[in-house]
Design a protein around this motif. Structure first.
Motif, PDB file in Angstrom:
ATOM      1  N   TRP A  36       0.693  -0.984   0.468  1.00 54.13           N
ATOM      2  CA  TRP A  36      -0.390   0.302  -0.236  1.00 54.13           C
ATOM      3  C   TRP A  36       1.147   1.570   0.557  1.00 54.13           C
ATOM      4  O   TRP A  36       2.231   1.717   1.152  1.00 54.13           O
ATOM      5  CB  TRP A  36      -0.617   0.408   1.108  1.00 54.13           C
ATOM      6  CG  TRP A  36      -1.742  -0.926   0.579  1.00 54.13           C
ATOM      7  CD1 TRP A  36      -2.086  -2.082   1.334  1.00 54.13           C
ATOM      8  CD2 TRP A  36      -3.492  -0.231   0.660  1.00 54.13           C
ATOM      9  NE1 TRP A  36      -3.429  -2.796   1.338  1.00 54.13           N
ATOM     10  CE2 TRP A  36      -4.294  -1.891   0.298  1.00 54.13           C
ATOM     11  CE3 TRP A  36      -3.882   1.208   0.127  1.00 54.13           C
ATOM     12  CZ2 TRP A  36      -5.750  -1.357   0.244  1.00 54.13           C
ATOM     13  CZ3 TRP A  36      -5.522   0.286  -0.756  1.00 54.13           C
ATOM     14  CH2 TRP A  36      -5.660  -0.705  -0.897  1.00 54.13           C
ATOM     15  N   TYR A  37       0.344   2.416  -0.768  1.00 51.19           N
ATOM     16  CA  TYR A  37       0.972   3.345  -1.001  1.00 51.19           C
ATOM     17  C   TYR A  37      -0.269   4.497  -0.910  1.00 51.19           C
ATOM     18  O   TYR A  37      -0.755   4.490  -0.700  1.00 51.19           O
ATOM     19  CB  TYR A  37       1.891   3.633  -2.509  1.00 51.19           C
ATOM     20  CG  TYR A  37       2.376   2.265  -2.579  1.00 51.19           C
ATOM     21  CD1 TYR A  37       1.939   1.260  -3.052  1.00 51.19           C
ATOM     22  CD2 TYR A  37       4.221   2.081  -2.769  1.00 51.19           C
ATOM     23  CE1 TYR A  37       3.126   0.439  -3.272  1.00 51.19           C
ATOM     24  CE2 TYR A  37       4.698   0.860  -3.672  1.00 51.19           C
ATOM     25  CZ  TYR A  37       4.354  -0.151  -3.028  1.00 51.19           C
ATOM     26  OH  TYR A  37       4.764  -0.918  -3.352  1.00 51.19           O
ATOM     27  N   ARG A  38       0.789   5.399  -0.449  1.00 49.35           N
ATOM     28  CA  ARG A  38      -0.260   6.551   0.004  1.00 49.35           C
ATOM     29  C   ARG A  38       0.867   8.100  -0.533  1.00 49.35           C
ATOM     30  O   ARG A  38       1.859   8.500  -0.574  1.00 49.35           O
ATOM     31  CB  ARG A  38      -0.234   7.171   1.407  1.00 49.35           C
ATOM     32  CG  ARG A  38       0.645   7.784   2.138  1.00 49.35           C
ATOM     33  CD  ARG A  38       0.093   7.306   3.575  1.00 49.35           C
ATOM     34  NE  ARG A  38       0.769   7.750   4.356  1.00 49.35           N
ATOM     35  CZ  ARG A  38       1.141   8.128   5.779  1.00 49.35           C
ATOM     36  NH1 ARG A  38      -0.320   7.605   6.425  1.00 49.35           N
ATOM     37  NH2 ARG A  38       2.018   8.134   6.700  1.00 49.35           N
ATOM     38  N   GLN A  39       0.004   9.492  -1.052  1.00 53.84           N
ATOM     39  CA  GLN A  39       0.115  10.478  -1.729  1.00 53.84           C
ATOM     40  C   GLN A  39      -0.117  11.660  -1.261  1.00 53.84           C
ATOM     41  O   GLN A  39      -1.507  11.766  -1.710  1.00 53.84           O
ATOM     42  CB  GLN A  39       0.273  10.268  -3.644  1.00 53.84           C
ATOM     43  CG  GLN A  39       1.188  11.751  -3.707  1.00 53.84           C
ATOM     44  CD  GLN A  39       1.114  11.095  -5.503  1.00 53.84           C
ATOM     45  OE1 GLN A  39       0.730  10.590  -5.979  1.00 53.84           O
ATOM     46  NE2 GLN A  39       2.141  12.132  -5.905  1.00 53.84           N
ATOM     47  N   ARG A  45       4.616   9.849  -4.162  1.00 53.13           N
ATOM     48  CA  ARG A  45       3.952   9.288  -3.563  1.00 53.13           C
ATOM     49  C   ARG A  45       4.795   8.495  -2.737  1.00 53.13           C
ATOM     50  O   ARG A  45       6.863   8.000  -2.826  1.00 53.13           O
ATOM     51  CB  ARG A  45       3.098   8.191  -4.989  1.00 53.13           C
ATOM     52  CG  ARG A  45       2.765   6.583  -4.562  1.00 53.13           C
ATOM     53  CD  ARG A  45       1.838   6.327  -5.643  1.00 53.13           C
ATOM     54  NE  ARG A  45       2.114   6.691  -6.970  1.00 53.13           N
ATOM     55  CZ  ARG A  45       0.705   6.544  -8.115  1.00 53.13           C
ATOM     56  NH1 ARG A  45       0.225   6.669  -7.905  1.00 53.13           N
ATOM     57  NH2 ARG A  45       2.414   7.165  -9.571  1.00 53.13           N
ATOM     58  N   ALA A  46       4.801   7.421  -1.705  1.00 57.84           N
ATOM     59  CA  ALA A  46       5.492   6.668  -0.473  1.00 57.84           C
ATOM     60  C   ALA A  46       4.738   5.572  -0.266  1.00 57.84           C
ATOM     61  O   ALA A  46       3.791   4.946  -0.389  1.00 57.84           O
ATOM     62  CB  ALA A  46       5.907   7.212   0.235  1.00 57.84           C
ATOM     63  N   LEU A  47       5.929   4.275  -0.265  1.00 59.85           N
ATOM     64  CA  LEU A  47       5.502   3.331   0.610  1.00 59.85           C
ATOM     65  C   LEU A  47       4.426   3.401   2.070  1.00 59.85           C
ATOM     66  O   LEU A  47       5.821   3.637   3.098  1.00 59.85           O
ATOM     67  CB  LEU A  47       6.098   1.941   0.453  1.00 59.85           C
ATOM     68  CG  LEU A  47       6.070   1.028   1.086  1.00 59.85           C
ATOM     69  CD1 LEU A  47       5.363  -0.249  -0.274  1.00 59.85           C
ATOM     70  CD2 LEU A  47       7.653   0.128   1.377  1.00 59.85           C
ATOM     71  N   TYR A  93      -4.488   6.743  -1.133  1.00 61.26           N
ATOM     72  CA  TYR A  93      -3.722   5.856  -0.742  1.00 61.26           C
ATOM     73  C   TYR A  93      -4.561   4.743  -2.071  1.00 61.26           C
ATOM     74  O   TYR A  93      -4.796   4.291  -3.111  1.00 61.26           O
ATOM     75  CB  TYR A  93      -4.483   5.050   0.143  1.00 61.26           C
ATOM     76  CG  TYR A  93      -4.228   5.449   1.384  1.00 61.26           C
ATOM     77  CD1 TYR A  93      -4.695   6.507   2.033  1.00 61.26           C
ATOM     78  CD2 TYR A  93      -3.567   4.807   2.098  1.00 61.26           C
ATOM     79  CE1 TYR A  93      -4.060   7.779   3.012  1.00 61.26           C
ATOM     80  CE2 TYR A  93      -2.848   5.393   3.289  1.00 61.26           C
ATOM     81  CZ  TYR A  93      -3.233   6.447   4.331  1.00 61.26           C
ATOM     82  OH  TYR A  93      -2.363   7.510   4.850  1.00 61.26           O
ATOM     83  N   TYR A  98       5.083  -5.401  -4.762  1.00 65.73           N
ATOM     84  CA  TYR A  98       6.009  -4.568  -3.938  1.00 65.73           C
ATOM     85  C   TYR A  98       7.495  -5.233  -4.951  1.00 65.73           C
ATOM     86  O   TYR A  98       7.425  -6.585  -4.685  1.00 65.73           O
ATOM     87  CB  TYR A  98       6.075  -4.589  -2.771  1.00 65.73           C
ATOM     88  CG  TYR A  98       7.255  -3.853  -2.013  1.00 65.73           C
ATOM     89  CD1 TYR A  98       8.949  -4.922  -1.766  1.00 65.73           C
ATOM     90  CD2 TYR A  98       7.812  -2.415  -2.054  1.00 65.73           C
ATOM     91  CE1 TYR A  98       9.664  -3.974  -1.286  1.00 65.73           C
ATOM     92  CE2 TYR A  98       8.740  -1.873  -1.504  1.00 65.73           C
ATOM     93  CZ  TYR A  98       9.394  -3.088  -1.080  1.00 65.73           C
ATOM     94  OH  TYR A  98      10.576  -2.167  -0.791  1.00 65.73           O
ATOM     95  N   TRP A 105      -0.690   0.962 -11.306  1.00 67.57           N
ATOM     96  CA  TRP A 105      -1.168   2.106 -10.742  1.00 67.57           C
ATOM     97  C   TRP A 105      -2.759   2.546 -10.989  1.00 67.57           C
ATOM     98  O   TRP A 105      -2.726   2.555 -12.165  1.00 67.57           O
ATOM     99  CB  TRP A 105      -0.247   3.219 -11.184  1.00 67.57           C
ATOM    100  CG  TRP A 105       1.115   3.460  -9.902  1.00 67.57           C
ATOM    101  CD1 TRP A 105       2.297   2.934 -10.957  1.00 67.57           C
ATOM    102  CD2 TRP A 105       1.297   3.057  -8.857  1.00 67.57           C
ATOM    103  NE1 TRP A 105       3.395   3.191  -9.749  1.00 67.57           N
ATOM    104  CE2 TRP A 105       3.192   3.183  -8.816  1.00 67.57           C
ATOM    105  CE3 TRP A 105       0.584   2.758  -7.972  1.00 67.57           C
ATOM    106  CZ2 TRP A 105       3.255   3.012  -7.776  1.00 67.57           C
ATOM    107  CZ3 TRP A 105       0.749   2.654  -6.488  1.00 67.57           C
ATOM    108  CH2 TRP A 105       2.309   3.020  -6.035  1.00 67.57           C
TER     109      TRP A 105
END
Length: 115
Positions: A36-39, A45-47, A93, A98, A105
């Motif tokens: 799961w990533y979020r920006q 955007r980051a893990l 999110y 990974y 995306w």
């Protein structure tokens, strides 16, 4: 074509909870680690968390103890249970493999934490 669809976002108060889901159109989960990533606004955007194909999760420091990542390979679904939400968790999110693959995306799901 494999697609990943995130859902479960919304508005939560500080201290509240949300559960995100990520469903795949094909059986990719069993052979891959998922993340799961979020920006957040104005940020890259980051893990946030990842889970191995065997079900072992890893979290970034800021969410450890508050977020729980799980997977159901039979349902091709990955979940992110988010508790004790903070305003700084506000972001879009996304789920992906990974390491992430560009073609996976999706639109993401918006999480807003505000009183």
């Amino acid at each position: 074509q494999v697609q990943l669809t995130e859902s479960g976002g919304g508005l939560a108060q500080p201290g509240g909870s949300l559960r995100l889901s990520c469903a795949a159109s094909e059986s990719i989960f069993s052979a891959n680690a998922m993340g799961w990533y979020r920006q957040a606004p104005g940020k890259q955007r980051a893990l946030v968390a990842l889970i191995t194909k065997d079900g072992s999760p890893t979290y970034i420091d800021s969410v450890r103890g508050r977020f729980t990542l799980s997977r159901d390979n039979a349902k091709n679904t990955v979940y992110l249970q988010m508790n004790s939400l903070k305003p700084e968790d506000t972001a879009v999110y996304y789920c992906n493999e990974y390491p992430p693959l560009y073609r996976f995306w999706g639109q993401g799901t918006q999480v807003t934490v505000s009183s």
